[in-house]
Design a protein around this motif. Structure first.
Motif, PDB file in Angstrom:
ATOM      1  N   VAL A 146      -0.984  25.802   3.308  1.00 23.92           N
ATOM      2  CA  VAL A 146      -0.789  26.104   1.888  1.00 23.92           C
ATOM      3  C   VAL A 146       0.316  27.123   1.642  1.00 23.92           C
ATOM      4  N   LYS A 147       0.888  27.678   2.704  1.00 24.40           N
ATOM      5  CA  LYS A 147       2.025  28.581   2.543  1.00 24.40           C
ATOM      6  C   LYS A 147       3.317  27.812   2.268  1.00 24.40           C
ATOM      7  N   HIS A 148       3.287  26.509   2.519  1.00 20.88           N
ATOM      8  CA  HIS A 148       4.459  25.664   2.317  1.00 20.88           C
ATOM      9  C   HIS A 148       4.353  24.936   0.975  1.00 20.88           C
ATOM     10  N   PRO A 149       5.470  24.448   0.429  1.00 24.22           N
ATOM     11  CA  PRO A 149       5.413  23.685  -0.831  1.00 24.22           C
ATOM     12  C   PRO A 149       4.543  22.442  -0.657  1.00 24.22           C
ATOM     13  N   LEU A 150       3.602  22.254  -1.550  1.00 25.19           N
ATOM     14  CA  LEU A 150       2.677  21.128  -1.446  1.00 25.19           C
ATOM     15  C   LEU A 150       2.947  20.092  -2.535  1.00 25.19           C
ATOM     16  N   ILE A 151       2.691  18.842  -2.190  1.00 27.42           N
ATOM     17  CA  ILE A 151       2.863  17.722  -3.118  1.00 27.42           C
ATOM     18  C   ILE A 151       1.529  16.978  -3.183  1.00 27.42           C
ATOM     19  N   PHE A 152       0.924  16.954  -4.359  1.00 28.59           N
ATOM     20  CA  PHE A 152      -0.389  16.322  -4.536  1.00 28.59           C
ATOM     21  C   PHE A 152      -0.347  15.355  -5.712  1.00 28.59           C
ATOM     22  N   LEU A 153      -1.345  14.482  -5.759  1.00 27.94           N
ATOM     23  CA  LEU A 153      -1.565  13.688  -6.965  1.00 27.94           C
ATOM     24  C   LEU A 153      -2.035  14.611  -8.084  1.00 27.94           C
ATOM     25  N   LEU A 170      10.941  17.675  -0.182  1.00 30.52           N
ATOM     26  CA  LEU A 170      10.552  18.545  -1.283  1.00 30.52           C
ATOM     27  C   LEU A 170       9.262  19.299  -0.990  1.00 30.52           C
ATOM     28  N   GLY A 171       8.619  18.962   0.123  1.00 32.35           N
ATOM     29  CA  GLY A 171       7.398  19.663   0.494  1.00 32.35           C
ATOM     30  C   GLY A 171       6.531  18.808   1.397  1.00 32.35           C
ATOM     31  N   ILE A 172       5.289  19.246   1.567  1.00 27.78           N
ATOM     32  CA  ILE A 172       4.317  18.526   2.395  1.00 27.78           C
ATOM     33  C   ILE A 172       3.350  17.809   1.463  1.00 27.78           C
ATOM     34  N   ALA A 173       3.229  16.513   1.652  1.00 32.85           N
ATOM     35  CA  ALA A 173       2.423  15.698   0.738  1.00 32.85           C
ATOM     36  C   ALA A 173       1.065  15.363   1.342  1.00 32.85           C
ATOM     37  N   CYS A 174       0.062  15.332   0.489  1.00 32.20           N
ATOM     38  CA  CYS A 174      -1.270  14.876   0.879  1.00 32.20           C
ATOM     39  C   CYS A 174      -1.385  13.404   0.509  1.00 32.20           C
ATOM     40  N   VAL A 175      -1.543  12.541   1.516  1.00 33.03           N
ATOM     41  CA  VAL A 175      -1.528  11.095   1.300  1.00 33.03           C
ATOM     42  C   VAL A 175      -2.685  10.445   2.050  1.00 33.03           C
ATOM     43  N   VAL A 176      -2.880   9.169   1.796  1.00 33.79           N
ATOM     44  CA  VAL A 176      -3.871   8.382   2.541  1.00 33.79           C
ATOM     45  C   VAL A 176      -3.169   7.772   3.753  1.00 33.79           C
ATOM     46  N   LYS A 177      -3.693   8.042   4.928  1.00 36.37           N
ATOM     47  CA  LYS A 177      -3.036   7.600   6.166  1.00 36.37           C
ATOM     48  C   LYS A 177      -2.868   6.082   6.211  1.00 36.37           C
ATOM     49  N   GLU A 178      -3.928   5.367   5.832  1.00 39.73           N
ATOM     50  CA  GLU A 178      -3.885   3.898   5.907  1.00 39.73           C
ATOM     51  C   GLU A 178      -2.835   3.301   4.981  1.00 39.73           C
ATOM     52  N   PHE A 179      -2.493   4.008   3.897  1.00 38.96           N
ATOM     53  CA  PHE A 179      -1.518   3.505   2.936  1.00 38.96           C
ATOM     54  C   PHE A 179      -0.098   3.992   3.251  1.00 38.96           C
TER      55      PHE A 179
END
Length: 293
Positions: free
Chosen positions: A189-196, A237-246
């Motif tokens: 969380v210290k890095h730029p995060l990309i979320f839905l 642009l940052g680290i994204a939280c994604v679904v691995k299977e997709f």
């Protein structure tokens, strides 16, 4: 003799058309007959349902409230009539499915293909929406089933898991070094995060998990599209939280790298939902069987 149901059908069409003349064309009735039906219903209910103006009609507050219930009821009646027809060896009918864009693209398509090859005469109607919107559409009878991210807490719905997915973090070339070893969530969380966006069920699930670990997120980017998560991460642009299977295509082609965490986010399910109080149509039953495979 015009029945109460006929009156409500006229009322519902006038409410949609906002015009007696337009409603009469849709119903194949004369305009005076439509006006007479509305006046009869207003007399029986002892309340004014429409505001009449030279430009057309609009629902009163009382009319709007009634319209919400009548429209849902008529949709459910129509759905019931269609389900009766479907018993003819599934040679006619329509399967109405509610689904989000991401699940539609990465999960549903393969099952639609199998179902269509098996029952080519059935029509599909696919309606996109958020989980909250889809649950409301089920209850109003506008869709037969919905395929959503779980968990869903709604006692009126039957919820059956039909697939499992894992949420992971991914990055582009700029943050590639983070992918070389497992890191803590605190470091993540210290890095730029990309979320839905916050209303997404996927986002809520991950956020709840991180809060349980004492970690609050404050994303740099909140997006409404899963594909944008991948693209934003790809251009660093940052680290994204994604679904691995997709995200397999991006990972396998080396466009993105998985950032593994010391504490993995627990896997979750994709599920099919429908009303407990209304039996599934034969077409819906067959489709659920294919989903559950």
């Amino acid at each position: 003799m015009i029945t109460k149901l006929d009156l409500y059908k006229v009322f519902c069409q006038v409410g949609k058309s906002k015009s007696f003349s337009k409603a009469s064309k849709e119903l194949y009735m004369t305009q005076p007959a439509v006006s007479q039906a509305i006046m009869q219903l207003e007399r029986e209910l002892d309340i004014r349902l429409f505001n009449r103006t030279p430009k057309g009609v609009s629902l009163t507050n009382e009319g709007s409230l009634l319209f919400e219930y009548v429209n849902s009821a008529i949709n459910l009646i129509s759905a019931g009539e269609e389900k009766i027809l479907e018993f003819k060896d599934l040679t006619v009918g329509e399967l109405k499915i509610g689904v989000g864009d991401t699940i539609s693209k990465y999960f549903l398509l393969q099952y639609l293909e199998v179902f269509h090859n098996k029952y080519p005469n059935l029509k599909f109607k696919i309606i996109n929406g958020t989980t909250i919107e889809l649950c409301a559409l089920i209850k109003s009878g506008e869709i037969d089933i919905a395929i959503c991210n779980l968990p869903i807490d709604d006692p009126s719905l039957e919820i059956r898991p039909c697939g499992e997915v894992r949420d992971i973090f991914v990055c582009g070339e700029k943050y590639k070094d983070l992918s070389k070893k497992k890191i803590s969530l605190e470091e993540m969380v210290k890095h730029p995060l990309i979320f839905l966006e916050p209303s997404s069920n996927s986002r809520k699930y991950v956020e709840k998990f991180m809060i349980s670990k004492g970690i609050k997120i404050s994303p740099e980017f909140e997006l409404g599209s899963f594909d944008l998560l991948l693209e934003f991460a790809k251009i660093n642009l940052g680290i994204a939280c994604v679904v691995k299977e997709f995200s397999r295509d991006y990972l396998e082609r080396g466009l993105l790298y998985e950032v593994k965490t010391l504490e993995e986010i627990p896997s979750r399910s994709i599920g099919v939902c429908y009303l407990k109080s209304v039996p599934l149509s034969l077409a819906s039953t067959k489709f659920v069987e294919i989903l559950e495979g």
